[in-house]
Scaffold this active site. Structure first.
Site, PDB file in Angstrom:
ATOM      1  N   SER A  12      27.301  57.388  13.868  1.00 40.21           N
ATOM      2  CA  SER A  12      26.988  58.893  14.223  1.00 40.21           C
ATOM      3  C   SER A  12      27.347  59.824  13.338  1.00 40.21           C
ATOM      4  CB  SER A  12      27.233  59.248  15.547  1.00 40.21           C
ATOM      5  OG  SER A  12      26.948  58.481  16.559  1.00 40.21           O
ATOM      6  N   CYS A  13      26.403  60.695  12.838  1.00 38.98           N
ATOM      7  CA  CYS A  13      26.987  62.146  12.209  1.00 38.98           C
ATOM      8  C   CYS A  13      26.223  63.248  13.132  1.00 38.98           C
ATOM      9  CB  CYS A  13      26.463  62.389  10.984  1.00 38.98           C
ATOM     10  SG  CYS A  13      24.734  62.055  10.434  1.00 38.98           S
ATOM     11  N   LYS A  14      26.059  64.359  12.461  1.00 41.60           N
ATOM     12  CA  LYS A  14      25.627  65.552  13.054  1.00 41.60           C
ATOM     13  C   LYS A  14      24.255  65.284  13.905  1.00 41.60           C
ATOM     14  CE  LYS A  14      24.575  69.220  11.101  1.00 41.60           C
ATOM     15  NZ  LYS A  14      24.889  70.680  10.502  1.00 41.60           N
TER      16      LYS A  14
END
Length: 791
Positions: A694-696
């Protein structure tokens, strides 16, 4: 080397509702599910995008690498089911508050205010649910919609990514990862931080609210205990009633084995029920509820003649009878008969005795205008155990008589025996005792339910209004996290159906779910990480169950969610033929646990600023805490499952050594220590775990991480030529191969595109020349961003 070809994937279309969905591929040379030729993807995965590459190995051979990315229908179906459950739970809370009965004006006004707050949440969730029902055809939420209110419960860019590798003289291998945007309340924003910070601040403020509203402050542990008691009662009371009916049915059928089995189950559940209620919180809450009644009279106030008579009558009860009554059979000796108790008059006869009008008859509320009897609750729940003792004694008596009847009897007495003992006698003798048991259970449930509801009322009063806003935020984050976890669990289950070691691990220990986060600890991403930490931690309240689908139609293979906020169960239906191949423990519905762990390492230029001028303690604390969880999981796994059941890899580093290395990296002060992510991911794969990245928005940083991981696996496990590593990485990361993923619609996007403006962080010099001070500031900022960009 960079040769790439599009693959015809028309045969993978899964949007036909009548399509059957076989689970296991029929091809003999594949040990795993062939999702390309005979997919199980139909129930929850759709719209595959496939790319095929050909790379050279170190021995000048060629390997075939296939990437397949799919959307997941659970992006919408899981949040919609959760919203429905949230609405039902809050409606039930409103009804419980109404059932508290008459309260003093102060508490009645507070109750109305809390009910109004719950009504507002219900209305908001119903509106959101109505908006989601209007959406058709879409299977994921793009990042451009992350701040859209109607979609705030939906995870961002939830996709599955599978890399399958075909090499000469080696069985096919595949590697799975789920990519998703960080579970966070983007619509609500991060101006004041995320859940972790807000909840800590809220607990401090709640104590002052309890004083202002003249109510008792309950800690999160007390609140959780109250919810646990309510959940246990809601679960066990119907079970006890059902088992009581089974006992009577076995008595009617004159079946000794059936009688024994039903009695054993009934005893176990009743014992669990009684021990759940033996808690000081219930007793103290009943007293608090008594003081909130309109007619409450404190000990310091003068007693009326009626009160004096009542008090004198209570004082006549022997002191020994004021202690908690007896436990279940074998735990402690019987308690003497007192007013309001139920006992057996002898072991054989098992008759019920209840003295006085104030015995076990239902009362709408605790009596007004007299002192509260603090021992009444002990007698009430102990009556359940005593009633069970009577039932056990009667069953023993009936079985003894049945055994004596089976002994040889003179012919002249045979007719008398048959006449005096007919099959209906057992039911007739047991029925009054079983009925009394159910009545006692119901009375206990009513009293305890009111007590725990009053605890939650006081907690809700102290929560106005901040607590209700935090609950909504927590619901949003948990919805996104659960949809992601359910997607990963089902993907991993489908892939491991042929692996007996994996299935054994699944029901004996459970699975580890490793979330890899690339968020920075700077600006609003700190709030996202704080939201994500709480959301991932809340997944510990989730268990999975495998069920047998009614049919093999796709509509009957959709996962179902049930439960309440403190405990959710996700039921995963499987086709009948596949379900029959599972271990008995799984087929019997054993809850399957998941152990979520989160590791975060920020990798962008904002993290450079945070590490040089900011605070990264949040990231360090998260990594340390979750390392301890992962280490505890491995210890539990190694105690219960032979490590030979775990998958084998070319790089034969021991898992224990990897854990030690990870532990050292977690405590090491090192900037952008991506070794933490790489080692944690390596451990997860070796433990048959579920991988998330995950990232933003699950685009740029996520795609960079996934492609690097894939190329590293090709190098370490499949002898990808070292000279070809960089070219393979560039090939996977090229905009051409990303297809629709390359459509950057987010400010975060563009990090890997060739046309990214180089002067994004520089400001017009003409404006800055107006002031020499602004020029100095501009030069400093430009230098900082340049250092961050080329770090």
């Amino acid at each position: 080397m960079g040769e790439m070809e599009e693959v015809d994937v028309d045969h993978i279309t899964t949007d036909i509702s009548s399509q059957k969905c076989p689970l296991v591929c029929e091809s003999a040379h594949h040990s795993c599910i062939d999702r390309e030729n005979n997919p199980l993807t139909g129930p929850v995965f759709r719209n595959p995008v496939c790319k095929v590459y050909r790379f050279q190995t170190m021995d000048s051979k060629w390997m075939l690498v296939r990437e397949q990315m799919e959307e997941c229908t659970l992006s919408f179906s899981i949040p919609k089911q959760l919203l429905y459950l949230y609405v039902q739970e809050d409606m039930s809370r409103i009804q419980d508050l109404k059932d508290l009965g008459e309260l003093s004006p102060h508490w009645d006004n507070l109750r109305k205010e809390v009910m109004t707050r719950y009504g507002g949440i219900i209305s908001s969730y119903q509106e959101t649910l109505a908006e989601l029902d209007k959406i058709t055809g879409r299977s994921f939420k793009p990042s451009c919609c992350k701040a859209q209110k109607s979609l705030e419960f939906i995870p961002i860019n939830l996709h599955t990514q599978r890399m399958r590798v075909t090499c000469p003289k080696k069985a096919d291998a595949f590697y799975d990862v789920i990519t998703v945007g960080a579970p966070a309340a983007h619509f609500q924003g991060f101006k004041c931080g995320g859940l972790q910070r807000l909840l800590s601040k809220y607990e401090v403020e709640k104590k002052s609210f309890s004083t202002a509203y003249q109510c008792i402050y309950y800690s999160p542990e007390h609140t959780a205990k109250a919810q646990e008691v309510l959940s246990t009662m809601n679960l066990l009371q119907p079970l006890i009633t059902s088992l009581s009916d089974q006992l009577l049915q076995a008595a009617h059928e004159h079946s000794s084995p059936g009688l024994r089995d039903a009695l054993k189950s009934l005893s176990d559940k009743t014992e669990q029920f009684v021990h759940t209620l033996k808690d000081e919180l219930v007793k103290s809450a009943l007293l608090a509820l008594h003081t909130a009644r309109p007619g409450y009279v404190s000990k310091n106030q003068k007693q009326t003649p009626v009160q004096e008579r009542n008090q004198g009558h209570m004082n006549q009860v022997p002191e020994q009878n004021q202690s908690p009554a007896q436990e279940l059979p074998g735990h402690s000796p019987a308690t003497p008969v007192t007013e309001g108790t139920v006992v057996c008059n002898n072991v054989q006869g098992s008759q019920i005795m209840s003295g006085g009008e104030g015995g076990l008859k239902h009362q709408d509320s605790i009596p007004h205008h007299k002192e509260y009897d603090e021992e009444e609750w002990d007698r009430v729940w102990a009556n359940v155990a005593k009633c069970l003792n009577c039932v056990i004694a009667m069953v023993d008596k009936l079985q003894e008589e049945d055994n004596s009847k089976q002994e040889p009897v003179p012919e002249q007495k045979l007719a008398d025996v048959i006449t005096s003992h007919n099959p209906g006698d057992w039911r007739e003798q047991l029925c009054p005792l079983v009925t009394r048991l159910k009545e006692c259970v119901m009375e206990v449930v009513e009293k305890a339910k009111k007590a725990m509801t009053f605890v939650l009322l006081q907690e809700a009063v102290c929560s106005i209004p901040q607590g209700f806003l935090l609950q909504q935020r927590r619901d949003v984050v948990f919805s996104q996290a659960l949809a992601s976890l359910a997607c990963g669990f089902i993907m991993r289950l489908y892939a491991g159906m042929q692996d007996k070691g994996f299935l054994r691990q699944l029901h004996l220990v459970g699975l580890v779910a490793q979330f890899e986060s690339l968020l920075s600890t700077y600006s609003e991403e700190i709030g996202m990480l704080e939201d994500m930490e709480v959301g991932i931690s809340d997944l510990q309240k989730v268990v999975f169950k495998i069920t047998e689908a009614k049919t093999d139609d796709l509509s009957d293979l959709q996962p179902l969610v049930c439960g309440r906020r403190d405990h959710f169960t996700v039921e995963v239906p499987l086709p009948q033929l596949v379900f029959q191949t599972l271990p008995e423990e799984i087929k019997e519905g054993k809850p399957l646990r998941v152990f979520p762990v989160l590791f975060n390492v920020g990798i962008n230029e904002q993290q450079t600023i945070a590490e040089r001028f900011g605070d990264i303690s949040l990231q360090e604390r998260i990594n340390q805490k979750n390392f301890e969880t992962l280490e505890a999981y491995y210890k539990s796994l190694s105690d219960k499952v032979p490590l030979e059941c775990l998958p084998c890899f070319q790089t034969q580093a021991d898992i224990k050594e990897l854990l030690e290395t990870l532990g050292q990296n977690v405590v090491t002060k090192k900037r952008k220590n991506v070794e933490i992510l790489w080692i944690a991911g390596n451990i997860c794969r070796r433990l048959n775990g579920i991988r998330f990245t995950s990232c933003k928005s699950a685009k740029d940083r996520t795609s960079m991480s996934v492609t690097l991981e894939q190329c590293a696996l090709l190098r370490d496990e499949h002898q990808l030529s070292k000279d070809s590593f960089v070219r393979a990485l560039d090939c996977m990361r090229s905009r051409l191969t990303q297809g629709d993923i390359g459509q950057w619609e987010d400010p975060e996007a563009g990090a890997v595109t060739e046309n990214k403006p180089a002067s994004r962080h520089f400001y017009p010099i003409a404006l800055l020349l107006v002031s020499s001070h602004l020029l100095v500031v501009w030069l400093i900022l430009s230098l900082v961003f340049l250092l961050a960009k080329y770090q």
